[in-house]
Design an enzyme around this catalytic site. Structure first.
Site, short mmCIF file in Angstrom:
data_model
loop_
_atom_site.label_atom_id
_atom_site.label_comp_id
_atom_site.label_asym_id
_atom_site.label_seq_id
_atom_site.Cartn_x
_atom_site.Cartn_y
_atom_site.Cartn_z
N GLU A 105 0.83 -1.23 0.00
CA GLU A 105 0.00 0.00 0.00
C GLU A 105 0.85 1.26 0.00
O GLU A 105 0.72 2.13 0.86
CB GLU A 105 -0.96 -0.02 1.19
CG GLU A 105 -2.01 -1.11 1.09
CD GLU A 105 -3.08 -1.04 2.18
OE1 GLU A 105 -2.84 -0.43 3.23
OE2 GLU A 105 -4.17 -1.61 1.96
N GLU A 159 -5.75 -8.24 -1.07
CA GLU A 159 -6.44 -8.05 0.22
C GLU A 159 -7.88 -7.66 -0.05
O GLU A 159 -8.15 -6.86 -0.95
CB GLU A 159 -5.81 -6.94 1.07
CG GLU A 159 -4.48 -7.27 1.67
CD GLU A 159 -3.93 -6.16 2.56
OE1 GLU A 159 -4.73 -5.45 3.20
OE2 GLU A 159 -2.71 -6.01 2.59
#
Ligand code: P53
Length: 479
Positions: free
Chosen positions: A178, A377
């Site tokens: 991320e 995810e």
């Protein structure tokens, strides 16, 4: 492929990160990472980042769910669900305890050898994030994290050490988890986990600091990709972004323009990593604001040479923005633009639930990047209750995942999206990144441990365990 099936070889699995489940924070020669200096927060209460490890404070990642000593048992459970892949990260501090060590720590390297061997025993392909919120704390204290150009070399050395050691055991890699989270440049937690930047109360110029640090990170990522491909040309090395589609609150042109602007501010990281150059809008913004003074011609060449093979992304929610909050041309901190989306329900942690947004994202990223995608995810953090007989009924989790997978299937089957796999987050309960809680659970596998750190650590199968097992068995045709 029948109408309802996912592609052959689709990588079904689950995702975790070293610091959130391994524990063993000082075992096997491991050094202190940024995750080791974060205390437990709560829903709406941020985690405290302490100056080093202070005795008496509650650091939930120190023990986590002790995967370090339970990994064989846990991987056997993943295999029972039928996992084709398992996404985890390599704790940087197991390999280079301080980050600037001359030699890697053999005991740490050996741990991951054993872990990957254990996966392969069941035909489970490891999918590895190099840096998932786990920078050596020493690099923060001594060098100021990614604000310092020297940290590029430390990261690349770590990456190359892993690539060489595991070149026959790991094929799928991601550089930074991320990487776009730091677009929230006023958030202490995200700046520390992404880049090792400490903001402090009176911190000024957070935005400028972020653009410089993030630049060094995209350069570090590109260098790692370049080196990785030399070490094994079959490696697939991706970026990893937290993709959160941005919706205008209304069709008012100012809202639409603002939504575009927020997306540009958040998603340039993967633009650079896929295209090998900064998007025009970011160059213009940086120029205008005088951010990121240090970018060299050599950096630009490296960015071009080290583009990624795929886009891995997490998907939890969408966001809506309103020009009533901030005019498009006044936008700096994207959080100022946020507004409620009345069409969506929220999780108990107030995250809007938006399955259709996942199909939208898959299409958008495909159109934007023209590379394969990987959902690494997705999931619902929720409180689970253990019944007297030990069973755990979690229909809310099944509903969440099913509704998202239905949209994923449409994107793949109807829209032609090239999707490598799906690894729902926290396939086994672990420490929440954002809050440090154990009670915010994502798993198919329950771990008996509470927010105070009490419990037997025993593992048990939730209802969702059997549901996901069926999903994998039918290659997604029976959701
Ligand atoms: P948690 C939010 C805050 C912190 C990390 O989050 C995040 C996000 C989600 O956008 O990113 C990922 O544990 C991250 C994982 C993390 C997961 O989301 O706060 O890659 O490490 O656990 C879920 O509920």
């Amino acid at each position: 492929m029948t109408k309802n099936e996912f592609p052959k070889g689709f990588l079904w699995g689950g995702a975790v990160a070293a610091h959130q489940l391994e524990g063993g924070w000082n075992k096997g020669g491991k050094g202190v990472s940024v995750a080791d200096v974060m205390t437990a927060g709560a829903n709406g209460v941020p985690r405290e980042i302490t100056k080093g490890v202070i005795p008496g404070k509650n650091y939930p990642n120190h023990e986590a769910i002790d995967f370090y000593d339970h990994y064989k048992e846990d991987i056997a459970l993943f295999a029972e669900m039928g996992f084709k892949c398992f996404r985890t990260s390599i704790a940087w501090t197991r390999i280079f305890p301080n980050g600037d060590d001359a030699e890697p720590n053999e005991e740490g390297l050996k741990f991951y050898d054993d872990l990957f061997d254990e996966c392969h025993k069941y035909g489970i392909e490891p999918v590895i994030t190099l840096s998932h919120f786990e920078m050596p704390y020493h690099l923060v204290e001594e060098y100021g994290g990614f604000e310092n150009r020297k940290v590029i070399d430390f990261f690349v050395k770590f990456a190359v050490t892993c690539f060489k050691r595991y070149k026959n055991k790991v094929k799928y890699w991601m550089t930074f988890n991320e990487i776009d989270n730091q677009s929230a440049f006023n958030n202490d937690f995200l700046m520390c986990t992404n880049s090792g930047l400490l903001l402090g109360k009176d911190s000024k110029d957070n935005e400028a600091r972020m653009y410089q640090a993030a630049h060094y990170e995209v350069v570090a990522s590109a260098l790692a990709v370049k080196e990785g491909h030399k070490i094994n040309p079959d490696f697939k090395i991706g970026t990893m972004i937290n993709y959160t589609p941005v919706y205008p609150a209304t069709p008012a042109p100012e809202d639409v323009l603002l939504a575009q602007r927020v997306d540009q501010r958040r998603n340039w990281f993967s633009d650079v990593q896929v295209w090998g150059e900064y998007p025009k809008n970011v160059e213009a913004y940086i120029e205008r604001e005088g951010f990121r003074p240090d970018i060299t011609e050599e950096d630009r060449i490296v960015l071009k040479e080290g583009t990624v093979d795929y886009v891995g992304f997490s998907y939890y929610q969408s966001m809506a923005v309103s020009a009533k909050n901030v005019a498009p041309d006044d936008l700096d901190d994207v959080f100022k633009a946020l507004t409620d989306n009345p069409f969506l329900k929220k999780s108990d942690w107030d995250w809007p639930i938006d399955p259709v947004g996942l199909r939208y994202s898959l299409n958008l990223l495909t159109d934007r990047y023209h590379v394969p995608l990987f959902i690494v995810e997705n999931g619902l953090g929720a409180v689970d209750k253990v019944e007297k007989d030990g069973s755990i009924h979690d229909p809310y989790r099944i509903d969440y995942l099913r509704s998202h997978l239905e949209e994923v299937r449409k994107a793949v089957v109807l829209d032609g999206v090239d999707l490598m796999g799906y690894t729902p987050w926290g396939c086994i309960d672990l420490v929440s990144a954002g809050t440090g809680q154990m009670s915010k659970r994502y798993g198919f596998i329950y771990v008996d441990k509470d927010d105070e750190g009490k419990g037997t650590m025993e593992r048990s199968r939730k209802d969702s365990f059997y549901w996901y097992q069926k999903v994998i068995k039918t290659n997604g045709s029976d959701l």
